[in-house]
Structure formats: C-alpha cells, structure tokens
Motif scaffolding. Structure first.
Motif: not given
Length: 251
Positions: A94-101, A249-250
């Motif tokens: 599953e994808a690690i989601v980088c938050p905005p900012g 993945t990122v």
C-alpha cells in the motif's frame, strides 16, 4: 512457527496461515481458537492486508543504544512512548501518502509486537505469554512537524503512517532479530533488536501498567540508526529476520 496473514481474495478479508507460496484459510480467531479449512490460495493471487486490526498503536521512541550513543545523550530511565491511531495502519504494497506541506518524511524500520489477549498490569516475567507474535513495521514521521518540546501527534498520526506486515510470526525471539531497511534497494538501516534499551517484556509491562491492551493491538519498539527521508516514487522495505520484508511505495 506459525505465520499468520490477513488477505483479500476479492470477497473480503480473511485470515490464513502462510505456508510457502500458499495460504491456508482459517476459521475462528487467531487471537483464540482457530482451525485450518480446506481452502488454499496462491499467495500471488490475493492481496495481503495489514496482518491485524489494532485498536491502537503504541510507539516507542529512542530505544536503541547505538542511537543514544551517537547523540551522546544519557540512557532513558523508562521507555519513551507515544500513540498512533488505527487509521495510520496500512499493509504490504500500500502507498504511504505524503501530506501536503511536509518537506521531511522519515522512515523507521521497527520490530512490531502483536498482543494476543486483553491485558492490564502484566509483569515483565509474564509479558511474553501475552504476545501472539511479531511483524515488521515502518514508523513514518513528518519530521518537520516534530517541533522540539511539543507533542509528536501531528508528526506521527497521519493516515498511512504505520505500515505493518507481511505476516505475524509466532514462536520466535523478538529480542534477537536482525533488522534492516532498504531504501530504493539500498540498505540504510542494519542492526539487531538485541541493541534495544528496553526489551519486549519490559516494554509490554511498562505500557500495560498505563493502559489496557486489546487483542491485536501493536507496539512498535523503536528504530536503529540510519532512518532517512522519503520522496514520491520511493520504494521502502523494512525487513526483520525470520519474519520477512514489508514493501511500500510513497506518493
């Protein structure tokens, strides 16, 4: 040495035993009584999920001697703990989601302890009797949100910030396992859980004196030196000896 997995064959989540490249479906509860069914699946034809569904994630910070020695800090007198929500948990691939900012997204390979039953105030001597097994974890942190002297909650608790998997392994010694992290195929962390300041039993006893732990709750026991930054498109793999490799993945 049972290897428990949670998987989806397209008809909803199920628990199974990983046996080589096959999964034997289970009926019952891995936290209680279970039995194997006659249903067998090919590992590469199902989707592996996070191997359990914790009500909470307890993290341990600064728990490797080598990390303390590198910093030149005194050894902590008790485990440094924090909480992550169940919504931070994701499974293999599953994808690690980088938050905005966020400009500094850190990975941390960690041994994860999976609790077997409901416990409170257990002793260190009794603690391992309440461990179902161990899995791989990756404690993701928005490092630039960790402002000195303030709570770690914002930095640690985003959705997708606690990958775990691929399986829960029963009957191994969590206090003596090789631990590695691969960042885009390169080894960036390489240690052994024997370097932990507080071992598995001590951590469980400490945490259970503070809060009730439920079946399936997890404790992520800290990371060795070498944690680093992630960017979109990266592949990150946490590996624990005798457990396997957790790949994400990122984006």
């Amino acid at each position: 040495m049972n290897k428990y997995v949670r998987f989806d064959d397209g008809k909803g989540p199920k628990y199974g035993l990983l046996e080589g490249e096959k999964i034997a479906e289970l009926e019952g509860s891995i936290f209680g009584k279970w039995s194997k069914t006659s249903k067998v699946y090919d590992l590469n034809k199902v989707k592996l999920l996070a191997p359990c569904e914790p009500t909470k994630v307890v993290g341990v910070g600064t728990n490797y001697k080598e990390v303390i020695n590198e910093k030149g800090d005194p050894m902590p007198e008790e485990p440094i703990i924090f909480l992550k929500p169940s919504t931070s948990v994701i499974g293999p691939d599953e994808a690690i989601v980088c938050p905005p900012g966020v400009k500094e997204l850190n990975y941390e390979a960690e041994l994860v302890v999976v609790i077997k039953d409901k416990i409170k105030n257990v002793s260190a001597e009794d603690a391992k009797n309440h461990v179902l097994g161990y899995t791989c974890g990756n404690d993701i942190t928005a490092k630039d949100f960790m402002i000195k002297g303030k709570p770690w909650t914002k930095a640690k608790c985003y959705d997708t910030f606690m990958p775990i998997g691929p399986c829960i392994v029963e009957g191994i010694d969590g206090d003596n396992l090789g631990i590695k992290m691969y960042h885009n195929g390169k080894v960036t962390q390489d240690s052994n859980t024997s370097d932990m300041i507080f071992n598995v039993s001590q951590i469980i006893a400490f945490v259970s004196a503070i809060m009730t732990l439920n079946p399936g709750d997890i404790i992520s026991t800290g990371t060795p030196p070498g944690k680093g930054n992630l960017t979109a498109g990266d592949i990150i793999e946490a590996e624990l000896e005798n457990i396997g490799r957790l790949k994400n993945t990122v984006k």
